[in-house]
Design a protein around this motif. Structure first.
Motif, PDB file in Angstrom:
ATOM      1  N   GLN A 123     -23.348   0.522 -16.729  1.00  0.00           N
ATOM      2  CA  GLN A 123     -22.184  -0.217 -16.224  1.00  0.00           C
ATOM      3  C   GLN A 123     -22.071  -1.484 -17.051  1.00  0.00           C
ATOM      4  O   GLN A 123     -23.043  -2.240 -17.159  1.00  0.00           O
ATOM      5  CB  GLN A 123     -22.395  -0.622 -14.762  1.00  0.00           C
ATOM      6  N   HIS A 124     -20.902  -1.710 -17.630  1.00  0.00           N
ATOM      7  CA  HIS A 124     -20.682  -2.918 -18.420  1.00  0.00           C
ATOM      8  C   HIS A 124     -20.274  -4.076 -17.510  1.00  0.00           C
ATOM      9  O   HIS A 124     -19.815  -3.865 -16.389  1.00  0.00           O
ATOM     10  CB  HIS A 124     -19.580  -2.673 -19.456  1.00  0.00           C
ATOM     11  N   GLY A 170     -26.309  -9.575 -21.195  1.00  0.00           N
ATOM     12  CA  GLY A 170     -24.973 -10.036 -20.854  1.00  0.00           C
ATOM     13  C   GLY A 170     -23.886  -8.995 -20.935  1.00  0.00           C
ATOM     14  O   GLY A 170     -22.850  -9.137 -20.304  1.00  0.00           O
ATOM     15  N   GLU A 171     -24.081  -7.932 -21.705  1.00  0.00           N
ATOM     16  CA  GLU A 171     -23.056  -6.899 -21.831  1.00  0.00           C
ATOM     17  C   GLU A 171     -23.185  -5.825 -20.752  1.00  0.00           C
ATOM     18  O   GLU A 171     -22.184  -5.286 -20.296  1.00  0.00           O
ATOM     19  CB  GLU A 171     -23.137  -6.242 -23.211  1.00  0.00           C
ATOM     20  N   ILE A 172     -24.415  -5.533 -20.362  1.00  0.00           N
ATOM     21  CA  ILE A 172     -24.664  -4.451 -19.408  1.00  0.00           C
ATOM     22  C   ILE A 172     -25.029  -5.033 -18.051  1.00  0.00           C
ATOM     23  O   ILE A 172     -25.941  -5.844 -17.931  1.00  0.00           O
ATOM     24  CB  ILE A 172     -25.782  -3.515 -19.913  1.00  0.00           C
ATOM     25  N   HIS A 173     -24.315  -4.578 -17.039  1.00  0.00           N
ATOM     26  CA  HIS A 173     -24.569  -5.009 -15.668  1.00  0.00           C
ATOM     27  C   HIS A 173     -25.702  -4.206 -15.047  1.00  0.00           C
ATOM     28  O   HIS A 173     -26.556  -4.760 -14.349  1.00  0.00           O
ATOM     29  CB  HIS A 173     -23.294  -4.871 -14.838  1.00  0.00           C
ATOM     30  N   GLU A 174     -25.697  -2.876 -15.288  1.00  0.00           N
ATOM     31  CA  GLU A 174     -26.703  -2.013 -14.673  1.00  0.00           C
ATOM     32  C   GLU A 174     -26.905  -0.764 -15.521  1.00  0.00           C
ATOM     33  O   GLU A 174     -25.984  -0.274 -16.156  1.00  0.00           O
ATOM     34  CB  GLU A 174     -26.245  -1.620 -13.269  1.00  0.00           C
ATOM     35  N   VAL A 175     -28.141  -0.269 -15.519  1.00  0.00           N
ATOM     36  CA  VAL A 175     -28.507   0.981 -16.180  1.00  0.00           C
ATOM     37  C   VAL A 175     -29.026   1.908 -15.097  1.00  0.00           C
ATOM     38  O   VAL A 175     -29.781   1.477 -14.219  1.00  0.00           O
ATOM     39  CB  VAL A 175     -29.602   0.747 -17.249  1.00  0.00           C
ATOM     40  N   HIS A 204     -14.894  -1.702 -15.178  1.00  0.00           N
ATOM     41  CA  HIS A 204     -15.429  -0.987 -14.016  1.00  0.00           C
ATOM     42  C   HIS A 204     -15.870   0.412 -14.421  1.00  0.00           C
ATOM     43  O   HIS A 204     -15.339   0.998 -15.354  1.00  0.00           O
ATOM     44  CB  HIS A 204     -14.356  -0.883 -12.925  1.00  0.00           C
ATOM     45  N   GLY A 205     -16.820   0.954 -13.694  1.00  0.00           N
ATOM     46  CA  GLY A 205     -17.228   2.345 -13.859  1.00  0.00           C
ATOM     47  C   GLY A 205     -18.530   2.515 -14.609  1.00  0.00           C
ATOM     48  O   GLY A 205     -19.079   1.569 -15.183  1.00  0.00           O
ATOM     49  N   TRP A 206     -19.021   3.744 -14.572  1.00  0.00           N
ATOM     50  CA  TRP A 206     -20.237   4.141 -15.282  1.00  0.00           C
ATOM     51  C   TRP A 206     -19.846   4.900 -16.542  1.00  0.00           C
ATOM     52  O   TRP A 206     -18.932   5.729 -16.523  1.00  0.00           O
ATOM     53  CB  TRP A 206     -21.100   5.024 -14.392  1.00  0.00           C
TER      54      TRP A 206
END
Length: 156
Positions: A44-45, A118-123, A49-51
């Motif tokens: 998730q960036h 900072g670019e990726i919210h969640e993996v 929004h979205g995966w």
């Protein structure tokens, strides 16, 4: 960092114009990675929004495979081992004129520290038949193509 998601719709035309001015055509890469349990890696960036499948743009003087390895390490903490397999080539014309995306299947990898903050919210790792509800349609289609032999759609 999720404030970027609110700003992105307004900055997108400027960013795309800059890409077109600097590059003309653009090329991106995405990677399908699975773990020992058959789960697929998604990110998730912070700015949309979205995966999505991890990946990004190919820079000047960089091969597509090198770009894929760099993006996988930067975004998801995955070090690509050996050569990935090219699955398909797609046009992203409706969303980004002049853009093409190469889809790779990464067979061998090892975990490492993600190198960009900072670019990726969640993996996350997800069973292909139980993806999060907000997984993008293109991501779902690419997973079906890479893992289940679905017919390849030339459009991203």
């Amino acid at each position: 960092m999720l404030w970027r998601r609110h700003v992105e719709p307004f900055t997108r035309p400027l960013v795309y114009a800059l890409f077109r001015f600097r590059r003309g055509l653009t090329l991106g890469v995405r990677g399908v990675v699975t773990d020992g349990e058959g789960r697929v890696l998604l990110v998730q960036h912070t700015y949309v929004h979205g995966w999505y499948l991890p990946g990004g743009g190919v820079e000047r003087r960089e091969t597509a495979e090198t770009a894929l390895a760099r993006e996988m390490q930067e975004e998801a903490g995955v070090r690509v081992l050996g050569r990935p397999t090219l699955v398909s080539v797609h046009s992203n014309e409706p969303r980004h004129p002049g853009d093409h995306v190469l889809l790779y299947r990464v067979h061998a990898w090892e975990p490492c520290a993600a190198s960009v903050q900072g670019e990726i919210h969640e993996v996350g790792w997800f069973a292909p038949d139980a993806l999060p509800a907000d997984t993008t349609p293109s991501t779902r289609q690419r997973i079906a193509e890479a893992l289940h032999g679905a017919e390849c759609d030339p459009m991203w």
